[in-house]
Design a protein around this motif. Structure first.
Motif: not given
Length: 355
Positions: A1-19
């Motif tokens: 139910m955590d659709r905002f991923q508050i208890d996770g992280h969202k860095l996986i959606y910034h692939v170019s920055r991580v690369s």
């Protein structure tokens, strides 16, 4: 139910920055926390930043807007207005938020909600991605005890958030409205009542999160709290969820707090975020506010590019790489999940090609 991923992280959606980071290129923050105000109208019993002494200082609005325009050009994606004080105490916060959005930066606000009155709500609801209100009791008396304020503030916050929800719905704004309860031995018995109240007044979610002892905090009242006895609350709270509202019970973070584990040996998240305090200082880590090794510069005397590419930041990152033991860091740090992800990227298991 955590659709905002508050208890996770969202860095996986910034692939170019991580690369770029993996290639040892300079990367600018994706996310920043900015403290417009150094002072606060509450004195919460659990306040992590009480050691900052609630200084009566405010960021200069014109200078901040100039830096925000620069941050947008440099690729900063989001700013949360929160910090060591109550952000809505800044008299020009409405204009600051509008300018942030106009600079191409998404805006979030963490507040106690007392000052989110009709006029300000009308001004900012169409400009922000989310507003999260700290509210740590379901009755005025308990709320006042934990927030160390007057009981009337509880009713004021509920009125303010009720209006914000109505305004959002009537105007068709996409702003997500949430509340957050820091789960404590003092208030666990009111968690379900607060969830029902939040649902009734039109909130999108209620976060239930664990306490995390800041190493520099003056308060030690809750440093020995354990959460195992409260895990069963998750089932009770799940029964309050519906298609418009959900309780985000941060069980994974509670378990990590109880077990006092990190899962990584180095902090590697610092290139992806930063903190600007109410005096204009740019910090690499909010755990080390006041430690000059983590101060990169000040926006009053330098542009953000000069600060981010400057010698002070390089020396700070070098010190972190060579000297900082991540196992001594704060359990439940905001960058904890990101650090675990980055550690795994740099220390992959065998057979990674068998996806």
């Amino acid at each position: 139910m955590d659709r905002f991923q508050i208890d996770g992280h969202k860095l996986i959606y910034h692939v170019s920055r991580v690369s770029d980071w993996l290639a040892d290129k300079t990367v600018y923050p994706i996310y920043m926390e900015i403290s417009p105000s150094g002072t606060c109208n509450h004195r919460c019993t659990y306040c992590a930043l009480d050691f900052m002494n609630y200084q009566k200082r405010w960021l200069d609005a014109d200078l901040l807007k100039e830096r925000l325009s620069e941050l947008g050009r440099l690729g900063v994606k989001s700013v949360m207005y929160a910090g060591e004080g109550e952000p809505l105490l800044h008299q020009q916060i409405g204009g600051i938020i509008r300018h942030t959005k106009n600079s191409g930066i998404d805006v979030g606000v963490t507040s106690n909600g007392v000052l989110l009155k009709k006029e300000l709500a009308d001004q900012i609801l169409g400009q922000v991605e989310w507003i999260k209100i700290s509210i740590n009791g379901a009755t005025a008396d308990l709320y006042a005890k934990i927030h160390r304020t007057k009981p009337a503030d509880f009713d004021l916050v509920i009125r303010n958030m009720s209006y914000a929800a109505r305004c959002r719905d009537e105007q068709g704004y996409k702003c997500t409205l949430g509340m957050q309860l820091l789960l404590l031995p003092d208030n666990y018995h009111q968690a379900a009542d607060l969830a029902r109240l939040a649902c009734d007044i039109g909130m999108n979610y209620l976060v239930i999160k664990p306490y995390s002892q800041h190493p520099q905090s003056k308060t030690k009242l809750y440093e020995d709290v354990k959460y195992e006895q409260y895990y069963s609350l998750a089932d009770t709270l799940a029964g309050i969820n519906n298609d418009k509202f959900n309780v985000i019970f941060r069980m994974n973070t509670m378990i990590k707090w109880d077990e006092q584990v990190h899962g990584y040996e180095q902090c590697q998240a610092l290139p992806f975020w930063s903190y600007i305090d109410s005096g204009g200082n740019v910090w690499g880590c909010s755990i080390f506010l006041g430690d000059e090794k983590f101060c990169y510069g000040n926006i009053h005397t330098q542009t953000f590019r000069e600060i981010w590419e400057g010698e002070q930041r390089k020396l700070s990152l070098k010190w972190v790489e060579e000297n900082l033991d991540a196992n001594q860091c704060r359990v439940g740090c905001r960058m904890d999940k990101i650090n675990a992800y980055l550690w795994e990227l740099k220390h992959p298991p065998e057979h990674v090609n068998f996806i």
